[in-house]
Design a protein around this motif. Structure first.
Motif, PDB file in Angstrom:
ATOM      1  N   ASP A  61      46.963  99.816  80.158  1.00  0.00           N
ATOM      2  CA  ASP A  61      46.550 101.088  80.764  1.00  0.00           C
ATOM      3  C   ASP A  61      45.383 100.888  81.730  1.00  0.00           C
ATOM      4  OD1 ASP A  61      48.463 102.464  79.309  1.00  0.00           O
ATOM      5  OD2 ASP A  61      47.067 102.978  77.689  1.00  0.00           O
ATOM      6  N   ASP A  62      44.564  99.880  81.479  1.00  0.00           N
ATOM      7  CA  ASP A  62      43.364  99.657  82.290  1.00  0.00           C
ATOM      8  C   ASP A  62      43.446  98.459  83.235  1.00  0.00           C
ATOM      9  OD1 ASP A  62      42.116 101.837  81.118  1.00  0.00           O
ATOM     10  OD2 ASP A  62      41.085 100.633  79.606  1.00  0.00           O
ATOM     11  N   TYR A  63      44.396  97.536  82.989  1.00  0.00           N
ATOM     12  CA  TYR A  63      44.419  96.303  83.772  1.00  0.00           C
ATOM     13  C   TYR A  63      45.823  95.956  84.270  1.00  0.00           C
ATOM     14  CZ  TYR A  63      39.917  95.686  81.495  1.00  0.00           C
ATOM     15  OH  TYR A  63      38.639  95.879  81.036  1.00  0.00           O
ATOM     16  N   TYR A  64      45.870  95.406  85.480  1.00  0.00           N
ATOM     17  CA  TYR A  64      47.066  94.751  86.005  1.00  0.00           C
ATOM     18  C   TYR A  64      46.900  93.265  85.705  1.00  0.00           C
ATOM     19  CZ  TYR A  64      47.882  98.870  88.989  1.00  0.00           C
ATOM     20  OH  TYR A  64      48.114 100.129  89.454  1.00  0.00           O
ATOM     21  N   VAL A  65      47.916  92.657  85.114  1.00  0.00           N
ATOM     22  CA  VAL A  65      47.836  91.238  84.781  1.00  0.00           C
ATOM     23  C   VAL A  65      49.037  90.534  85.387  1.00  0.00           C
ATOM     24  CG1 VAL A  65      47.802  89.547  82.918  1.00  0.00           C
ATOM     25  CG2 VAL A  65      46.647  91.727  82.611  1.00  0.00           C
ATOM     26  N   THR A  66      48.771  89.438  86.090  1.00  0.00           N
ATOM     27  CA  THR A  66      49.849  88.571  86.550  1.00  0.00           C
ATOM     28  C   THR A  66      49.657  87.215  85.875  1.00  0.00           C
ATOM     29  OG1 THR A  66      48.613  87.863  88.505  1.00  0.00           O
ATOM     30  CG2 THR A  66      50.138  89.701  88.779  1.00  0.00           C
ATOM     31  N   TYR A  67      50.768  86.659  85.427  1.00  0.00           N
ATOM     32  CA  TYR A  67      50.766  85.386  84.705  1.00  0.00           C
ATOM     33  C   TYR A  67      51.888  84.563  85.311  1.00  0.00           C
ATOM     34  CZ  TYR A  67      51.078  82.258  80.631  1.00  0.00           C
ATOM     35  OH  TYR A  67      51.104  81.174  79.785  1.00  0.00           O
ATOM     36  N   GLU A  68      51.518  83.553  86.081  1.00  0.00           N
ATOM     37  CA  GLU A  68      52.507  82.750  86.792  1.00  0.00           C
ATOM     38  C   GLU A  68      52.462  81.307  86.298  1.00  0.00           C
ATOM     39  OE1 GLU A  68      51.644  83.235  90.931  1.00  0.00           O
ATOM     40  OE2 GLU A  68      52.116  85.360  90.904  1.00  0.00           O
ATOM     41  N   VAL A  69      53.628  80.805  85.918  1.00  0.00           N
ATOM     42  CA  VAL A  69      53.745  79.445  85.410  1.00  0.00           C
ATOM     43  C   VAL A  69      54.513  78.609  86.426  1.00  0.00           C
ATOM     44  CG1 VAL A  69      54.671  78.018  83.563  1.00  0.00           C
ATOM     45  CG2 VAL A  69      53.712  80.250  83.037  1.00  0.00           C
ATOM     46  N   PHE A  70      53.951  77.480  86.779  1.00  0.00           N
ATOM     47  CA  PHE A  70      54.633  76.554  87.680  1.00  0.00           C
ATOM     48  C   PHE A  70      55.442  75.537  86.886  1.00  0.00           C
ATOM     49  CE2 PHE A  70      54.632  72.599  90.201  1.00  0.00           C
ATOM     50  CZ  PHE A  70      55.386  73.038  91.272  1.00  0.00           C
ATOM     51  N   ALA A  71      54.826  75.002  85.838  1.00  0.00           N
ATOM     52  CA  ALA A  71      55.491  74.026  84.970  1.00  0.00           C
ATOM     53  C   ALA A  71      54.877  74.139  83.579  1.00  0.00           C
ATOM     54  CB  ALA A  71      55.311  72.616  85.510  1.00  0.00           C
TER      55      ALA A  71
END
Length: 93
Positions: A69-79
């Motif tokens: 509700d309070d945060y946008y989170v992006t989590y990107e994995v390359f390997a």
């Protein structure tokens, strides 16, 4: 008249300080959440030998809790052997 003006300036100063500290707390919250995500991902790597492919895995298996509700989170994995790229931003209120 000078006393009223002085009192008004003091109140305005407190208002500015309070607004600034609220923004600082929001930024601190975003940094703390990012650190928690990175720590949970690192813990997963140490225990399982790979970084998780998504946040849901960390939430289910490592007790991570994200206030979406309070945060946008992006989590990107390359390997699976490289740390994920984690970004946390405050949602506008």
């Amino acid at each position: 008249m000078a006393a009223i003006l002085t009192a008004g300036l003091i109140v305005y100063g407190f208002w500015l300080i309070a607004g600034g500290s609220g923004r600082d707390m929001e930024a601190d919250g975003a940094m703390a959440l990012r650190a928690a995500i990175q720590n949970a991902a690192l813990q997963c790597y140490v225990v399982e030998g790979m970084y998780p492919s998504g946040l849901a895995y960390l939430e289910e298996n490592y007790g991570l809790q994200i206030n979406s509700d309070d945060y946008y989170v992006t989590y990107e994995v390359f390997a699976s052997n490289l740390p994920p790229d984690v970004t946390v931003d405050n949602k506008p209120r």
